[in-house]
Design a protein around this motif. Structure first.
Motif, PDB file in Angstrom:
ATOM      1  N   MET A 249       6.668  -3.522  -8.750  1.00 24.37           N
ATOM      2  CA  MET A 249       6.610  -2.755  -7.508  1.00 24.37           C
ATOM      3  C   MET A 249       5.291  -3.068  -6.818  1.00 24.37           C
ATOM      4  SD  MET A 249       5.967   1.055  -9.097  1.00 24.37           S
ATOM      5  CE  MET A 249       7.279   0.902 -10.268  1.00 24.37           C
ATOM      6  N   ARG A 250       5.270  -2.893  -5.523  1.00 26.99           N
ATOM      7  CA  ARG A 250       4.043  -3.110  -4.755  1.00 26.99           C
ATOM      8  C   ARG A 250       3.351  -1.763  -4.598  1.00 26.99           C
ATOM      9  NH1 ARG A 250       3.290  -3.027   0.686  1.00 26.99           N
ATOM     10  NH2 ARG A 250       5.537  -3.092   1.011  1.00 26.99           N
ATOM     11  N   ILE A 251       2.176  -1.645  -5.174  1.00 25.24           N
ATOM     12  CA  ILE A 251       1.440  -0.380  -5.124  1.00 25.24           C
ATOM     13  C   ILE A 251       0.828  -0.195  -3.744  1.00 25.24           C
ATOM     14  CG2 ILE A 251      -0.544   0.880  -6.049  1.00 25.24           C
ATOM     15  CD1 ILE A 251       0.032  -0.412  -8.751  1.00 25.24           C
ATOM     16  N   LEU A 252       1.051   0.969  -3.168  1.00 27.17           N
ATOM     17  CA  LEU A 252       0.481   1.303  -1.865  1.00 27.17           C
ATOM     18  C   LEU A 252      -0.811   2.098  -2.004  1.00 27.17           C
ATOM     19  CD1 LEU A 252       3.764   2.373  -0.040  1.00 27.17           C
ATOM     20  CD2 LEU A 252       2.591   0.165   0.099  1.00 27.17           C
ATOM     21  N   ASP A 253      -0.823   3.045  -2.955  1.00 20.79           N
ATOM     22  CA  ASP A 253      -2.000   3.899  -3.131  1.00 20.79           C
ATOM     23  C   ASP A 253      -1.968   4.513  -4.525  1.00 20.79           C
ATOM     24  OD1 ASP A 253      -4.367   5.154  -2.477  1.00 20.79           O
ATOM     25  OD2 ASP A 253      -3.429   6.749  -1.305  1.00 20.79           O
TER      26      ASP A 253
END
Length: 164
Positions: free
Chosen positions: A133-137
């Motif tokens: 997954m692409r971590i946003l925060d």
């Protein structure tokens, strides 16, 4: 590759060819350096085959327009990389308090394993995500990310991250 990210007191920087993170304050002074022991991972023929296959799938239309000899040359150049070492990581995320998450290197997807360093530069634990997954925060105990469902539809997800 070089990585950097800002936190409230300055920024962190690292190079993926050595297991090291450098914290720099707002005045440009190095405040601490974290180093850890990591075994180098050698590029294998199997990894190269997977990469060539993935590259072909993602860029089929572009590859079809290139001369065949160019494609053969690119594959040959990649084969020359066999027995080189992979980068130690491919993502660096600084939290507002100066803690850092280092995403361990995976060839074709976002990291699923992160080393977590506290603001003092100490390795505290490893976080294993259930899937790429692409971590946003990251705001402990929360992790906000984008991941795709089985039909490749992006979803924004919120996870609770447990501390050790």
């Amino acid at each position: 590759m070089g990585f950097s990210d800002a936190w409230s007191g300055g920024f962190v920087r690292a190079r993926s060819d050595r297991p090291e993170i450098v914290w720099v304050d707002g005045a440009g002074r190095v405040t601490q350096i974290a180093r850890w022991t990591a075994q180098p991972v050698l590029v294998t023929d199997s990894m190269l085959d997977d990469y060539v296959s993935l590259h072909g799938e993602l860029n089929a239309e572009y590859i079809a327009r290139r001369p065949p000899e160019l494609e053969a040359e690119l594959v040959r150049l990649m084969r020359e990389r066999a027995n080189d070492t992979l980068p130690y990581f491919n993502e660096l995320i600084a939290l507002p308090d100066g803690a850092v998450w280092v995403g361990e290197f995976i060839i074709e997807v976002d990291p699923t394993s992160y080393l977590v360093f506290d603001s003092g530069g100490h390795l505290t634990h490893r976080v294993e995500l259930p899937r790429p997954m692409r971590i946003l925060d990251i705001r402990p105990p929360w992790l906000l990310a984008v991941q795709e469902d089985p039909l490749d539809v992006p979803l924004v997800v919120l996870y609770t991250v447990e501390s050790p």
